[in-house]
Design a protein around this motif. Structure first.
Motif, PDB file in Angstrom:
ATOM      1  N   VAL A 336       0.829  -1.213   0.000  1.00 22.96           N
ATOM      2  CA  VAL A 336       0.000   0.000   0.000  1.00 22.96           C
ATOM      3  C   VAL A 336       0.853   1.248   0.000  1.00 22.96           C
ATOM      4  O   VAL A 336       0.590   2.211  -0.727  1.00 22.96           O
ATOM      5  CB  VAL A 336      -0.955  -0.009   1.208  1.00 22.96           C
ATOM      6  CG1 VAL A 336      -1.763   1.284   1.268  1.00 22.96           C
ATOM      7  CG2 VAL A 336      -1.877  -1.221   1.153  1.00 22.96           C
ATOM      8  N   ASP A 337       1.904   1.258   0.821  1.00 19.36           N
ATOM      9  CA  ASP A 337       2.775   2.436   0.923  1.00 19.36           C
ATOM     10  C   ASP A 337       4.188   2.047   0.506  1.00 19.36           C
ATOM     11  O   ASP A 337       4.985   1.559   1.332  1.00 19.36           O
ATOM     12  CB  ASP A 337       2.763   2.982   2.348  1.00 19.36           C
ATOM     13  CG  ASP A 337       3.503   4.303   2.480  1.00 19.36           C
ATOM     14  OD1 ASP A 337       3.440   4.915   3.569  1.00 19.36           O
ATOM     15  OD2 ASP A 337       4.154   4.720   1.481  1.00 19.36           O
ATOM     16  N   PRO A 338       4.552   2.229  -0.753  1.00 20.47           N
ATOM     17  CA  PRO A 338       5.875   1.819  -1.229  1.00 20.47           C
ATOM     18  C   PRO A 338       7.006   2.706  -0.731  1.00 20.47           C
ATOM     19  O   PRO A 338       8.170   2.431  -1.034  1.00 20.47           O
ATOM     20  CB  PRO A 338       5.737   1.913  -2.749  1.00 20.47           C
ATOM     21  CG  PRO A 338       4.699   2.962  -2.965  1.00 20.47           C
ATOM     22  CD  PRO A 338       3.732   2.817  -1.826  1.00 20.47           C
ATOM     23  N   SER A 339       6.688   3.763   0.040  1.00 19.84           N
ATOM     24  CA  SER A 339       7.751   4.637   0.541  1.00 19.84           C
ATOM     25  C   SER A 339       8.434   4.054   1.787  1.00 19.84           C
ATOM     26  O   SER A 339       9.484   4.542   2.194  1.00 19.84           O
ATOM     27  CB  SER A 339       7.185   6.020   0.883  1.00 19.84           C
ATOM     28  OG  SER A 339       6.325   5.948   2.007  1.00 19.84           O
ATOM     29  N   LEU A 340       7.837   3.016   2.367  1.00 18.75           N
ATOM     30  CA  LEU A 340       8.389   2.432   3.587  1.00 18.75           C
ATOM     31  C   LEU A 340       9.318   1.260   3.251  1.00 18.75           C
ATOM     32  O   LEU A 340       9.117   0.563   2.252  1.00 18.75           O
ATOM     33  CB  LEU A 340       7.262   1.932   4.486  1.00 18.75           C
ATOM     34  CG  LEU A 340       6.275   2.984   4.986  1.00 18.75           C
ATOM     35  CD1 LEU A 340       5.160   2.315   5.792  1.00 18.75           C
ATOM     36  CD2 LEU A 340       6.996   4.041   5.816  1.00 18.75           C
ATOM     37  N   THR A 416      14.125  -3.725   3.573  1.00 18.72           N
ATOM     38  CA  THR A 416      14.851  -3.361   2.354  1.00 18.72           C
ATOM     39  C   THR A 416      14.341  -2.054   1.777  1.00 18.72           C
ATOM     40  O   THR A 416      13.135  -1.819   1.688  1.00 18.72           O
ATOM     41  CB  THR A 416      14.700  -4.484   1.304  1.00 18.72           C
ATOM     42  OG1 THR A 416      15.225  -5.700   1.871  1.00 18.72           O
ATOM     43  CG2 THR A 416      15.438  -4.156   0.021  1.00 18.72           C
ATOM     44  N   ARG A 417      15.294  -1.195   1.387  1.00 24.65           N
ATOM     45  CA  ARG A 417      15.005   0.039   0.647  1.00 24.65           C
ATOM     46  C   ARG A 417      15.584  -0.067  -0.756  1.00 24.65           C
ATOM     47  O   ARG A 417      16.537  -0.814  -0.991  1.00 24.65           O
ATOM     48  CB  ARG A 417      15.602   1.245   1.351  1.00 24.65           C
ATOM     49  CG  ARG A 417      14.826   1.712   2.569  1.00 24.65           C
ATOM     50  CD  ARG A 417      15.490   2.926   3.177  1.00 24.65           C
ATOM     51  NE  ARG A 417      15.746   3.993   2.189  1.00 24.65           N
ATOM     52  CZ  ARG A 417      16.378   5.122   2.463  1.00 24.65           C
ATOM     53  NH1 ARG A 417      16.821   5.348   3.692  1.00 24.65           N
ATOM     54  NH2 ARG A 417      16.572   6.036   1.525  1.00 24.65           N
ATOM     55  N   VAL A 418      15.012   0.693  -1.679  1.00 25.58           N
ATOM     56  CA  VAL A 418      15.514   0.742  -3.054  1.00 25.58           C
ATOM     57  C   VAL A 418      16.175   2.098  -3.253  1.00 25.58           C
ATOM     58  O   VAL A 418      15.520   3.134  -3.210  1.00 25.58           O
ATOM     59  CB  VAL A 418      14.374   0.550  -4.071  1.00 25.58           C
ATOM     60  CG1 VAL A 418      14.949   0.447  -5.476  1.00 25.58           C
ATOM     61  CG2 VAL A 418      13.561  -0.693  -3.733  1.00 25.58           C
ATOM     62  N   LEU A 419      17.474   2.096  -3.434  1.00 32.04           N
ATOM     63  CA  LEU A 419      18.231   3.341  -3.607  1.00 32.04           C
ATOM     64  C   LEU A 419      18.247   3.801  -5.061  1.00 32.04           C
ATOM     65  O   LEU A 419      18.500   4.980  -5.334  1.00 32.04           O
ATOM     66  CB  LEU A 419      19.668   3.164  -3.096  1.00 32.04           C
ATOM     67  CG  LEU A 419      19.814   2.753  -1.622  1.00 32.04           C
ATOM     68  CD1 LEU A 419      21.289   2.708  -1.237  1.00 32.04           C
ATOM     69  CD2 LEU A 419      19.051   3.681  -0.701  1.00 32.04           C
ATOM     70  N   LEU A 477      13.591   9.849   0.917  1.00 35.15           N
ATOM     71  CA  LEU A 477      14.177   9.383   2.177  1.00 35.15           C
ATOM     72  C   LEU A 477      15.665   9.731   2.228  1.00 35.15           C
ATOM     73  O   LEU A 477      16.351   9.697   1.199  1.00 35.15           O
ATOM     74  CB  LEU A 477      13.995   7.871   2.329  1.00 35.15           C
ATOM     75  CG  LEU A 477      12.555   7.355   2.381  1.00 35.15           C
ATOM     76  CD1 LEU A 477      12.541   5.822   2.429  1.00 35.15           C
ATOM     77  CD2 LEU A 477      11.820   7.931   3.598  1.00 35.15           C
ATOM     78  N   PRO A 478      16.167  10.069   3.422  1.00 42.86           N
ATOM     79  CA  PRO A 478      17.600  10.369   3.527  1.00 42.86           C
ATOM     80  C   PRO A 478      18.427   9.129   3.215  1.00 42.86           C
ATOM     81  O   PRO A 478      17.999   7.998   3.459  1.00 42.86           O
ATOM     82  CB  PRO A 478      17.767  10.810   4.985  1.00 42.86           C
ATOM     83  CG  PRO A 478      16.606  10.200   5.717  1.00 42.86           C
ATOM     84  CD  PRO A 478      15.476  10.176   4.734  1.00 42.86           C
ATOM     85  N   LEU A 479      19.616   9.353   2.677  1.00 44.13           N
ATOM     86  CA  LEU A 479      20.501   8.240   2.367  1.00 44.13           C
ATOM     87  C   LEU A 479      20.850   7.514   3.672  1.00 44.13           C
ATOM     88  O   LEU A 479      21.226   8.137   4.661  1.00 44.13           O
ATOM     89  CB  LEU A 479      21.773   8.753   1.698  1.00 44.13           C
ATOM     90  CG  LEU A 479      22.664   7.694   1.035  1.00 44.13           C
ATOM     91  CD1 LEU A 479      21.953   7.100  -0.180  1.00 44.13           C
ATOM     92  CD2 LEU A 479      23.999   8.301   0.633  1.00 44.13           C
TER      93      LEU A 479
END
Length: 491
Positions: A336-340, A416-419, A477-479
């Motif tokens: 739902v929230d791909p920013s997390l 996991t984050r996508v940079l 999002l901050p690095l």
């Protein structure tokens, strides 16, 4: 100097012996009149080369030379070890042994792979009975280490000791039986189980599959690393073997099996068995034996799981069910929230992931992050079905920071984050946690590859769109701390 073994009879067992010796650095000479012998043995060698070296964390010796011969005399000349594996007929075996002894070195070991004949039967009328002994292995000979070495008073003690030393040198366990009996020891156990299994099938009590499941999902796993008596010692609890015998001994007189010819359970027999069990395992407490047992069971069952076999198939099915009914079973459209950050791994640290320092070893951090990468790939559509069409991601660069230690049994999560990503590129960032405690980070750069050409290419339109959705949502999002670091860079 490279030693030579002669294998007389190149069937399943003879081929296994050839592989065991050859891969442990021996030269091997084969005699078998079957015109297909070379092909069959080479097939066995292919499997042995695939599996045997991987048992060890150190390289085996350089492989020896193998040759095929038309005459027994050619094969045995100069051989230190001669293994007879001809058909299980006493007349054929005696004739073969006589031909071997016409040429072979009198000090050579002559081992017979017979599963049933006693050594005295093989030695009868032999030129030198002193060098003939039973050396009965178990299939596959190149992996299973047990060899029943059965001798008589006629056997030369020096040759017998040499045989045991040579077997130990090629990674086998010589079980020296100094009193002969038909079928030796291990096959007598197998025969007893086999006879009972036949009755159970005949009487309609269980099917062949149900009987096999009873073994491979239950006591077979314990037997694999504890044997029979140590298993029952643990079953006796803190009171040990004597308590077990007192509790379950009377069952020997109950009609539990068709094999009712059992010894009387006298005090002397109980004391004998209990004493032998004390000598075998008395230096361990029951709790210690349980921990040893549990560690071995975990390792074996996890190995079975990796092959989707036996009890491991049950674990694999359970894993699939657990994953499908959790956050780890989602696809990209479910987020739902791909920013997390995305949960890509949630598991306990198994016993066999720990090292000599008592914590998870560095290779397993990589494995955990690799599993998390695989999960994220599947999330965006690069799953098994897609990979089967010829596309996948290859890892090009990895950087792991080990921040805190973690021990067996700890529940770890990777988020996991996508940079960055799109086209042929994927740049992801993993963080491993025990609750709120950060354990490690992993930064991975991957390239999408055509599996036929093995060269980078753009991912499918669907995967590219799913990946870019996360890239765009997380761009603000901050690095993460540590991203882009190289070894030795300022912290």
């Amino acid at each position: 100097m490279t030693q030579t073994a002669a294998i007389i009879g190149g069937g399943v067992i003879g081929g296994g012996w050839a592989a065991r010796f050859l891969l442990n650095g021996w030269n091997v000479r084969i005699f078998d009149p079957d015109p297909q012998a070379a092909r069959k043995i080479n097939d066995v060698l292919t499997n042995a080369r695939r599996s045997l070296p991987g048992l060890l964390d150190v390289a085996l010796p350089k492989e020896g030379q193998i040759s095929f011969h038309d005459e027994i005399t050619q094969a045995v000349e100069g051989a230190v070890w001669i293994q007879e594996s001809v058909p299980e007929r006493i007349d054929i075996k005696r004739r073969t042994l006589a031909e071997i002894q016409d040429t072979c070195n009198p000090a050579a070991v002559i081992g017979s792979s017979t599963s049933g004949f006693k050594p005295s039967e093989l030695q009868q009328d032999a030129k030198r009975g002193s060098q003939i002994m039973v050396c009965h292995p178990f299939n596959p000979v190149y992996l299973l280490p047990l060899v029943e070495v059965v001798t008589t008073e006629e056997n030369d003690a020096q040759i017998t000791e040499s045989a045991k030393d040579l077997l130990t040198g090629i990674g086998m366990h010589p079980l020296h039986l100094k009193k002969e009996i038909d079928a030796h020891v291990a096959d007598r156990f197998l025969e007893a189980v086999w006879r009972e299994a036949l009755w159970l099938v005949k009487d309609g009590i269980a099917t062949t599959e149900e009987i096999d499941n009873a073994i491979r999902y239950g006591f077979g796993l314990r037997w694999a690393q504890m044997g029979l008596f140590e298993t029952y010692r643990v079953a006796g609890g803190e009171a040990g073997m004597k308590h077990f015998m007192a509790q379950f001994g009377p069952a020997l007189k109950w009609p539990w099996t068709k094999l009712m010819d059992v010894p009387e359970l006298t005090d002397e027999l109980i004391d004998l068995i209990a004493g032998q069990s004390d000598a075998q395992s008395g230096h361990f407490s029951i709790r210690e034996l349980e921990r040893i047992r549990d560690s071995n069971l975990v390792a074996m069952m996890r190995a079975l799981k990796s092959q989707d076999a036996g009890a491991g198939a049950l674990l694999a099915a359970q894993e699939q069910s657990l994953r499908a009914n959790s956050e780890l079973g989602q696809v990209a459209a479910d987020i739902v929230d791909p920013s997390l950050p995305i949960l890509t791994l949630r598991r306990c640290v198994p016993l066999d992931w720990t090292d000599y320092n008592g914590h998870m070893n560095e290779a397993k951090y990589l494995q955990a992050f690799g599993d998390a990468t695989d999960r994220f790939m599947a999330l965006v559509g690069c799953d098994a079905a897609y990979i089967a069409t010829g596309g996948s991601y290859f890892t090009a660069e990895t950087h792991i920071r080990h921040i805190d230690e973690v021990h067996a049994g700890v529940l770890i999560e990777v988020r996991t984050r996508v940079l960055g990503g799109g086209g042929k590129k994927m740049h992801i960032w993993h963080e491993m946690y025990d609750g709120d405690r950060l354990l490690a980070t992993g930064e991975h750069f991957l390239l999408h590859v055509n599996l036929k050409t093995r060269r980078p290419c753009d991912a499918s339109t669907a995967i590219d769109a799913a990946l870019r959705r996360f890239v765009e949502a997380q761009a603000h999002l901050p690095l993460p701390t540590g991203a882009g670091r190289s070894i030795g860079a300022p912290r």
